[in-house]
Design an enzyme around this catalytic site. Structure first.
Site, short mmCIF file in Angstrom:
data_model
loop_
_atom_site.label_atom_id
_atom_site.label_comp_id
_atom_site.label_asym_id
_atom_site.label_seq_id
_atom_site.Cartn_x
_atom_site.Cartn_y
_atom_site.Cartn_z
N SER A 242 0.82 -1.21 0.00
CA SER A 242 0.00 0.00 0.00
C SER A 242 0.85 1.26 0.00
CB SER A 242 -0.91 0.03 1.23
OG SER A 242 -1.59 1.27 1.27
N LYS B 234 -4.55 -6.60 3.47
CA LYS B 234 -4.56 -5.47 2.52
C LYS B 234 -5.99 -5.12 2.11
CE LYS B 234 -2.95 -2.41 -0.43
NZ LYS B 234 -4.02 -1.98 -1.28
N HIS C 160 -7.46 -3.18 4.84
CA HIS C 160 -6.89 -1.83 4.73
C HIS C 160 -7.70 -1.01 3.72
CE1 HIS C 160 -4.52 1.06 2.42
NE2 HIS C 160 -3.82 1.30 3.52
N ASN C 161 -7.98 -1.62 2.58
CA ASN C 161 -8.70 -0.87 1.54
C ASN C 161 -10.15 -0.60 1.92
OD1 ASN C 161 -6.28 -1.25 0.17
ND2 ASN C 161 -7.32 -1.30 -1.80
N GLU D 204 -9.89 2.21 4.02
CA GLU D 204 -9.57 3.36 3.14
C GLU D 204 -10.86 3.95 2.54
OE1 GLU D 204 -6.38 2.62 0.14
OE2 GLU D 204 -7.87 3.19 -1.34
N LYS E 187 -11.79 -0.42 -7.88
CA LYS E 187 -11.27 -1.64 -8.51
C LYS E 187 -11.80 -2.89 -7.83
CE LYS E 187 -6.98 0.45 -10.06
NZ LYS E 187 -6.60 1.16 -8.82
C1 6PG Z 1 -3.15 1.48 -1.63
C2 6PG Z 1 -4.46 1.61 -2.35
C3 6PG Z 1 -4.40 1.01 -3.71
C4 6PG Z 1 -5.74 1.00 -4.44
C5 6PG Z 1 -6.20 2.33 -4.85
C6 6PG Z 1 -7.44 2.33 -5.71
O1 6PG Z 1 -3.20 0.95 -0.53
O2 6PG Z 1 -2.13 1.92 -2.13
O3 6PG Z 1 -5.44 0.96 -1.62
O4 6PG Z 1 -3.95 -0.31 -3.56
O5 6PG Z 1 -5.59 0.26 -5.57
O6 6PG Z 1 -6.42 3.12 -3.73
O7 6PG Z 1 -8.46 1.58 -5.17
P1 6PG Z 1 -9.94 1.69 -5.75
O8 6PG Z 1 -9.82 1.79 -7.24
O9 6PG Z 1 -10.65 0.45 -5.34
O10 6PG Z 1 -10.51 2.93 -5.15
#
Ligand code: 6PG
Length: 468
Positions: free
Chosen positions: A130, A184, A187-188, A191, A262
């Protein structure tokens, strides 16, 4: 010619940045990309670091240029491309050569790949990386999964290239199989929720208080100096302050309100549902992204029902209220995220190092924040406990929850959307309700399906006097 210590396949943005980072930290690295022109371009642009980089035109050249036992990082798009790359590479490798998938893989795919590697008797690691482009280049947060021996083979490289928090590398082995990619994904999910709650507060300022982007920027800048100090609050200030050169307007005002994704946030929600772990703040954030995507339907809704009467009285909500609401929402979100990690650790037998997870998130990654240091302390004292009950956070919740309630109530009354903040408030209220209303659910289930219920006054499974 001396051989490289590691190899990397896939010179897209993340792969290229990671390769430069590895070379900069003093490791010789061989690189390969499907399109040879990209490899050449990358090498030509590498400057002084080129002396530690070996560009390879074929997979055979790549393999031949790396010292044994080899370690090769895959930085290719998650999904089929990873399996295709493994299928092409594995026959060229020896039994002790390690493949590391460093993409944003679904942990279930990593589990399958790890099981296949076990069956074949070859090493495999799935690592979550990340920090975006900047992180990959100068120090990402790294969450490793797979056999410990495999991690140990490359641990010195991964810790050297990772972000540094007060002398501690933000790179940790989380456990077997897909555990690194699971961490991870969570984490997302967090996020998504952090971003959504910030966007909700931005919406209150913009639509409820008529604040300009520049005014919002000031609020974020101020909050970034307090308990909310974090990368996401910091960049929210920066994006709010930026001006579009073409139109002279705030950039934020000309960006279309349709958010991409994504899929990693969605995976977090799906896995939470599988595990029966409640993560309503993250669920609300993912749903909000989905709602953002159906813009034409939202526009139709506005034409049909009229926009909400959003204007707030001048003294309805202060900047302090909004800051405190974000603090409360953030704690609820992280409490849920760590609860999910605990549930997954138990289900998949991972023995996840809970405080370590908070520690590797303190620097390098997208959700890095000051509060994660306090979370690491709380999880050190009670790794399996809900963060809400850590004395430090209980106190913070007590202090900030009235503001969250006020902000949510005010926003809802005026038709402003605050789904993630509301979910945080509802979670808090659920978590402090010793006697819920699920007795009604149980009665209904028993009525229509004879599912039985437990009684408060005696043991066993019981049925109600509903008749046939
Ligand atoms: C990271 C982010 C990264 C992620 C983008 C886009 O930890 O560096 O999580 O891995 O791919 O933030 O994510 P989305 O397209 O799902 O918003």
């Amino acid at each position: 010619m001396s051989k490289s210590e590691i190899g990397l396949i896939g010179l897209g943005t993340m792969g290229a940045m990671l390769s430069l980072n590895i070379a900069e930290k003093g490791f010789a690295i061989s690189v390969f990309n499907r399109t040879t022109s990209r490899t050449k371009e990358f090498f030509d642009d590498a400057g002084d670091l080129a002396q530690r980089i070996t560009p390879c035109d074929t997979l055979e050249d790549l393999v031949a240029s790396i010292a044994e036992p080899r370690a090769i990082i895959l930085m290719v798009p998650a999904g089929d491309a990873v399996d295709q790359q493994i299928a092409a590479l594995r026959p060229l490798l020896g039994k002790d050569d390690l493949i590391i998938d460093a993409g944003n893989a679904n942990f279930r795919n990593t589990e399958t790949r790890a099981a296949q590697a076990e069956a074949d008797g070859v090493p495999f690691l799935g690592i979550g990386v990340s920090g975006g482009e900047e992180g990959a280049r100068h120090g990402p947060s790294i969450m490793g999964g797979g056999r410990k021996e495999a991690w140990d083979q490359v641990g010195h490289i991964l810790t050297a290239i990772a972000a540094d928090y007060d002398g501690t590398a933000c790179a940790t082995w989380m456990g077997q199989g897909g555990s690194g990619h699971f961490v991870k994904a969570v984490h997302n999910g967090i996020e998504y929720a952090d971003m959504q709650m910030i966007a909700e507060v931005y919406g209150i300022m913009r639509d409820g208080q008529g604040a300009t982007a520049a005014t919002c920027a000031q609020a974020f800048e101020t909050w970034n100096k307090g308990p909310l100090q974090s990368y996401l609050v910091e960049i929210s200030g920066k994006v709010s302050a930026a001006t579009d050169e073409e139109s002279g307007n705030a950039v934020l005002d000309i960006i279309l309100d349709r958010a991409g994704q994504k899929g990693t946030g969605r995976w977090t929600v799906i896995e939470a549902q599988h595990l029966g772990a409640p993560i309503p703040v993250i669920e609300a954030a993912v749903a909000a992204r989905n709602l953002s995507a159906i813009k034409s339907e939202r526009e139709r809704g506005e034409a049909t029902f009229g926009a909400a009467p959003v204007v707030l009285a001048d003294d309805a909500l202060s900047s302090d209220d909004l800051e405190q609401a974000l603090i409360a929402g953030k704690i609820m979100c992280y409490a849920q995220g760590f609860h999910l990690l605990n549930a997954a650790g138990t289900e998949f037998n991972w023995d996840l190092p809970m405080p370590e997870i908070a520690r590797v998130w303190r620097e390098g990654c997208i959700i890095r924040s000051t509060m994660l240091n306090d979370m690491a302390d709380a999880l050190t004292a009670a790794p399996q406990d809900n963060l809400m009950f850590a004395p430090f956070f209980s106190k913070m919740i007590e202090d900030s929850m009235p503001a969250l309630r006020k902000v949510v109530a005010t926003a809802i009354t005026h038709g402003l959307q605050v789904p993630a903040l509301s979910a945080g408030l509802a979670y808090y209220d659920a978590m402090r309700t010793g006697r819920s209303t699920a007795n009604m659910i149980q009665a209904q289930r028993d009525f229509f399906g004879a599912h039985s219920f437990e009684r408060t006054d005696k043991e066993g499974a019981h049925h109600g006097p509903w008749g046939s």
